[in-house]
Design an enzyme around this catalytic site. Structure first.
Site, mmCIF file in Angstrom:
data_model
loop_
_atom_site.group_PDB
_atom_site.id
_atom_site.type_symbol
_atom_site.label_atom_id
_atom_site.label_comp_id
_atom_site.label_asym_id
_atom_site.label_seq_id
_atom_site.Cartn_x
_atom_site.Cartn_y
_atom_site.Cartn_z
ATOM 1 N N LYS A 111 0.842 -1.194 0.000
ATOM 2 C CA LYS A 111 0.000 0.000 0.000
ATOM 3 C C LYS A 111 0.882 1.251 0.000
ATOM 4 O O LYS A 111 1.952 1.236 0.585
ATOM 5 C CB LYS A 111 -0.911 0.014 1.242
ATOM 6 C CG LYS A 111 -1.793 -1.217 1.403
ATOM 7 C CD LYS A 111 -2.884 -1.285 0.363
ATOM 8 C CE LYS A 111 -3.792 -2.501 0.604
ATOM 9 N NZ LYS A 111 -4.846 -2.612 -0.405
ATOM 10 N N HIS A 169 -6.491 -13.018 -7.771
ATOM 11 C CA HIS A 169 -7.267 -11.994 -7.080
ATOM 12 C C HIS A 169 -8.651 -11.957 -7.716
ATOM 13 O O HIS A 169 -8.778 -11.872 -8.932
ATOM 14 C CB HIS A 169 -6.576 -10.632 -7.218
ATOM 15 C CG HIS A 169 -7.189 -9.562 -6.366
ATOM 16 N ND1 HIS A 169 -8.475 -9.090 -6.555
ATOM 17 C CD2 HIS A 169 -6.690 -8.861 -5.311
ATOM 18 C CE1 HIS A 169 -8.740 -8.149 -5.663
ATOM 19 N NE2 HIS A 169 -7.683 -8.000 -4.897
#
Length: 486
Positions: free
Chosen positions: A178, A296
């Protein structure tokens, strides 16, 4: 709601020109006993006002197999009695008088072997926009063993992955880098190194980090693998980072995967949105190159979240296991993303069972023999932190990757401290469980005791405490109340 006898029209009338009800064309048979070689599907249907639910079920069977809106004489040129799908059971949905569960059986010869694209073109290709039905949802499927055996399944599987990593007896730990967009390649690699050095097994790209102006994919791969190698050397553990090879063409995806392999990566990543043919192709590549394939589930919520229309994620999970992914995101139940605890546990069953038993409380309507197909490692990711470790292990056990993105990168003492906090929380909880303690009820106390000797864990608990996302899930079991994980 089984019909006592067949309502199919007499053979001669069946082929008269014109429009005929689906149940009269042979797409409903309340006396039908499914064969072991039949592929079974369960749909949740909401018929339009005034539409007979049995006729609606027959329409679903017809439109997902051989029917069109009118009688066609070319039916006589086929073995149409065999090729017609057969709706054979209609049950009312508990506590929802407008909806019905519709069971449909398909002959195995309707499907191409080893092709999810072909399977989905039939089962969900046309029926979901059919006017006589307000809404339809594919809730579950059962695949015959003969069909399962046409798929290679996961390229690596849980057992081989653990052997390659030399990590046993506990969940694997990971984190998503992140912010997922905006970092340069060098800073991205820094984040990866700090997370792995602090105690994580994996770091990963997020779904939408590919090759953007701020960071070319090749730069990311180079800096990430440099970080992986240095962290492995510093800790003496096998480490990895999921390199997202998702791109605009298959040729480019293969090129990126080959480069990841040349750098020594043990794992690559793709997104669900690339499509079934691409997923199976990348699985084949991973099998040939001894790589782990992480998936994902980007985009799944557009068709899995709403309870009355779309496709349940348990079905998507079954397709993905056949298609051959090694990892897939399956929900956390306690994090920021949609997930009823019982329903999510059903997804984990689909990933890890050798034989999945029907369990209505978890949304599993059929038994499923996986015919020795390798197992998929489920991934719990999205809004989880060290303070929930006891809940996560109680819900999902050992064979799971627990990914703490913000719960690592957002630690007040830094990324490495965030990783250490998660690793210590995990090790403390596994030790307590192995000693016979009730970790679900004693979990907060176990974490507080461990935090006395671990500053990063203490800071994590002080920062996030018992933060949770307490929203009512939309996709819940029809046969059991929503369970509490507290």
């Amino acid at each position: 709601m089984n019909a006592p006898e067949s309502v199919q029209a007499k053979p001669r009338k069946r082929y008269d020109a014109g429009v005929m009800k689906y149940k009269e064309m042979g797409y409903w048979d309340g006396d039908y006993e499914p064969k072991d070689t039949d592929l079974l599907a369960l749909f949740r249907i909401t018929p339009q006002d005034g539409v007979d639910p049995v006729e609606a079920a027959a329409a679903v069977a017809g439109e997902s197999s051989t029917a069109t809106w009118t009688v066609v004489w070319t039916d006589r040129l086929t073995a149409c009695d065999m090729y017609r799908a057969k709706a054979y059971r209609v049950d009312p949905v508990p506590n929802n008088p407008e909806q019905f569960f519709c069971y449909v059986a398909y002959d195995l010869s309707l499907f191409e072997e080893g092709s999810i694209a072909n399977l989905t073109a039939s089962i969900i290709g046309n029926v979901f926009s059919f006017k006589p039905i307000k809404a339809a949802r594919l809730e579950d499927m059962r695949f015959p063993v003969a069909y399962v055996k046409t798929f290679a399944g996961p390229s690596t599987g849980i057992i081989v992955e653990r052997e390659r990593l030399d990590k046993f007896g506990r969940p694997l730990l990971g984190a998503t880098t992140k912010p997922k967009l905006g970092l340069s390649g060098r800073n991205y690699g820094r984040v990866v190194y700090e997370g792995l050095k602090g105690g994580l097994d994996f770091m990963k790209d997020d779904e939408n980090i590919n090759s953007q102006p701020f960071m070319h994919w090749r730069d990311r791969f180079l800096f990430v693998m440099d970080a992986v190698n240095k962290a492995s050397a510093a800790t003496g553990e096998v480490k990895g980072s999921y390199l997202n090879v998702t791109a605009g063409t298959m040729e480019e995806m293969y090129r990126r995967a080959e480069f990841a392999k040349s750098l020594g990566s043990v794992i690559i990543m793709i997104d669900l949105i690339v499509g079934w043919t691409c997923i199976q192709s990348m699985s084949n590549w991973c099998r040939q190159n001894d790589m782990i394939l992480h998936l994902h589930r980007a985009g799944h919520g557009t068709y899995t979240r709403q309870k009355n229309h779309g496709v349940s994620f348990r079905v998507i999970a079954k397709w993905l296991r056949l298609a051959g992914v090694d990892h897939m995101h399956t929900g956390t139940a306690v994090g920021k993303l949609e997930g009823d605890p019982l329903t999510v546990q059903g997804y984990y069953n689909v990933c890890r069972d050798a034989y999945t038993h029907a369990d209505l409380s978890r949304g599993l309507f059929f038994d499923q023999d996986w015919a020795s197909l390798r197992k998929v490692m489920p991934v719990a990711s999205g809004g989880i932190h060290a303070g929930q470790m006891h809940q996560l292990i109680s819900l999902f056990g050992d064979d799971v990757v627990l990914q703490f993105g913000g719960g690592t990168i957002g630690h007040p003492q830094g990324i490495q401290a965030g990783a250490t906090a998660n690793r210590v929380a995990l090790e403390a909880m596994v030790l307590a469980r192995n000693e016979g303690r009730d970790i679900l009820n004693e979990g907060p106390e176990i974490l507080r005791d461990a935090a006395r000797w671990c500053g990063p864990l203490r800071a994590a608990l002080d920062t996030w405490g018992d933060i949770s996302f307490n929203y009512t899930p939309t996709d819940t079991s029809d046969f059991a109340p929503t369970a509490s994980v507290a």
